[in-house]
Design an enzyme around this catalytic site. Structure first.
Site, PDB file in Angstrom:
ATOM      1  N   ASP A   1       0.807  -1.228   0.000  1.00  0.00           N
ATOM      2  CA  ASP A   1       0.000   0.000   0.000  1.00  0.00           C
ATOM      3  C   ASP A   1       0.841   1.280   0.000  1.00  0.00           C
ATOM      4  O   ASP A   1       0.321   2.356  -0.282  1.00  0.00           O
ATOM      5  CB  ASP A   1      -0.923   0.043   1.233  1.00  0.00           C
ATOM      6  CG  ASP A   1      -1.987  -1.032   1.189  1.00  0.00           C
ATOM      7  OD1 ASP A   1      -2.157  -1.654   0.128  1.00  0.00           O
ATOM      8  OD2 ASP A   1      -2.642  -1.255   2.233  1.00  0.00           O
ATOM      9  N   HIS A  36      -5.804 -10.137  -4.365  1.00  0.00           N
ATOM     10  CA  HIS A  36      -4.525 -10.607  -3.823  1.00  0.00           C
ATOM     11  C   HIS A  36      -3.490 -10.945  -4.885  1.00  0.00           C
ATOM     12  O   HIS A  36      -2.330 -11.174  -4.540  1.00  0.00           O
ATOM     13  CB  HIS A  36      -4.766 -11.794  -2.885  1.00  0.00           C
ATOM     14  CG  HIS A  36      -5.459 -11.365  -1.630  1.00  0.00           C
ATOM     15  ND1 HIS A  36      -6.811 -11.163  -1.582  1.00  0.00           N
ATOM     16  CD2 HIS A  36      -4.977 -11.061  -0.403  1.00  0.00           C
ATOM     17  CE1 HIS A  36      -7.141 -10.759  -0.370  1.00  0.00           C
ATOM     18  NE2 HIS A  36      -6.045 -10.690   0.366  1.00  0.00           N
TER      19      HIS A  36
HETATM   20  O1  F6P Z   1      -1.290  -5.568   3.237  1.00  0.00           O
HETATM   21  C1  F6P Z   1      -2.119  -4.549   2.808  1.00  0.00           C
HETATM   22  C2  F6P Z   1      -3.312  -5.139   2.114  1.00  0.00           C
HETATM   23  O2  F6P Z   1      -2.910  -5.839   0.964  1.00  0.00           O
HETATM   24  C3  F6P Z   1      -4.362  -4.099   1.773  1.00  0.00           C
HETATM   25  O3  F6P Z   1      -4.096  -3.431   0.571  1.00  0.00           O
HETATM   26  C4  F6P Z   1      -5.628  -4.905   1.756  1.00  0.00           C
HETATM   27  O4  F6P Z   1      -6.732  -4.109   2.063  1.00  0.00           O
HETATM   28  C5  F6P Z   1      -5.389  -5.905   2.827  1.00  0.00           C
HETATM   29  O5  F6P Z   1      -4.003  -6.037   2.960  1.00  0.00           O
HETATM   30  C6  F6P Z   1      -6.015  -7.249   2.562  1.00  0.00           C
HETATM   31  O6  F6P Z   1      -5.834  -8.046   3.665  1.00  0.00           O
HETATM   32  P1  F6P Z   1      -6.118  -9.576   3.757  1.00  0.00           P
HETATM   33  O7  F6P Z   1      -4.993 -10.285   3.083  1.00  0.00           O
HETATM   34  O8  F6P Z   1      -6.174  -9.862   5.209  1.00  0.00           O
HETATM   35  O9  F6P Z   1      -7.401  -9.830   3.026  1.00  0.00           O
END
Ligand code: F6P
Length: 343
Positions: A128, A273
């Protein structure tokens, strides 16, 4: 010296490059050993660890995404309540200093530990790019490259079908990935969490583009972007166990609203992701490696309570308390630069 290391929060390309750099620098420069704690702070709460040695195996992790130590999010209240246990685990394992690698949550906890006298040097990471006091965090460049590649591809299919395409990228509170990928791909609009959008204005922009005879409309939407309350209501998702707002798909909802208001066909892509997985870019490998070397040097100098940071081309140290006071969000003037290309 015996150094503990952990990776906390969401994973990010470049974490393994830091681990490798710490192990190699600790052994090669100082004859120090490194112990990895598994799954972020949980490894310290539950005393789960793995010795890391300077061998061929550690060398090969440089290019690998994810983290060989595993990672986890921990509820901040549970973490606060577990600080004594963490200190106990560090003592039991004869750890002289700890290098936590993480984002805002991990570095805030590192600051709590430092305040209570634990020798800590933090390493900032996050796709981020929202950690303050460092020009950039590793992981961001990789996520940006992935988003840019995806949006370039969406341009050609959108153009062929004269469609409106919305692409949702990560960015909970900070719109850096959206801002940069929008600029890099010539998006016709970029929506970030820092600047609420007006749906009527978005629809107007779309309409004008097609009236001018342009073939398509690409809008990059950060997952944390939100409409002005009077222009559209977003579904509520509540708060998760880590205190984070649950997103309900802003791009999908905006797409439906555009179709409803102006009858234009909209397709939405959520990158999710994919942006966080896979091998780090060369830029991120280099930055992560330099962070690891400098964090290990700082540990051996005894410069604790700080984190490594990129300032220009130099790696410097900043107090954890300063780095975790605010998130680094997109300033209005940076958004206005991008706005020169909207419409
Ligand atoms: O690490 C930051 C991030 O990738 C954010 O951009 C996103 O909102 C969040 O993590 C997603 O988290 P998780 O993997 O727990 O769904």
């Amino acid at each position: 010296m015996r150094i503990g290391i952990l990776t906390g929060g969401g994973d990010c390309p470049g974490l393994n490059a830091v681990i490798r750099a710490v192990v190699r620098t600790a052994d090669g420069r100082y004859r120090s050993s490194v112990v990895g704690f598994r799954d972020g702070w949980r490894g310290l709460l539950e005393d789960r660890k793995v010795p890391l040695s300077n061998d061929d195996r550690i060398d090969r992790i440089l290019t690998r995404g994810g983290t060989i130590l595993g990672t986890a999010r921990v509820n901040p209240d549970k973490l606060k309540a577990g600080l004594d246990q963490i200190r106990q685990t560090l003592d039991d394992n004869g750890i002289d200093a700890l290098i936590p690698i993480g984002g805002e949550g991990t570095l805030t906890a590192a600051g709590w530990l430092a305040e209570s006298g634990v020798p800590v040097i933090g390493v900032p990471k996050t796709i981020d790019n929202d950690i303050d006091c460092t020009d950039v965090t590793f992981g961001f460049d990789t996520a940006l490259s992935i988003a840019t590649d995806a949006i370039d591809r969406l341009h050609t299919t959108a153009e062929s079908h004269q469609r409106v395409m919305l692409v949702e990228v990560m960015g909970r509170h900070a719109g850096w990935i959206a801002l940069h990928s929008g600029l890099a791909t010539g998006a016709h609009l970029t929506l970030v969490p820092e600047v609420p959008f007006d749906v009527a204005e978005v629809c107007d922009m779309v309409k004008k583009r097609f009236q001018r005879g342009d073939s398509h409309f690409i809008c990059v939407v950060a997952e944390g972007a939100a409409p002005t309350p009077e222009s559209m209501t977003l579904r509520e998702g509540g708060i998760d166990e880590f205190g984070h707002k649950r997103f309900t798909g802003v791009a999908q909802q905006l797409g439906a609203e555009i179709e409803r208001r102006i009858g234009k066909e909209v397709r939405t892509t959520v990158l999710g992701h994919v942006q966080r997985g896979g091998t780090p870019t060369p830029y991120d490998r280099v930055l992560a490696t330099r962070f690891g070397v400098h964090a290990t040097d700082a540990v051996h100098r005894g410069d604790f309570g700080q984190m490594v940071a990129l300032h220009g081309t130099s790696i410097e140290l900043v107090a954890l308390t300063d780095a975790t006071r605010h998130l680094k969000t997109v300033p209005r003037e940076r958004y206005d630069e991008a706005a020169a290309f909207f419409g």
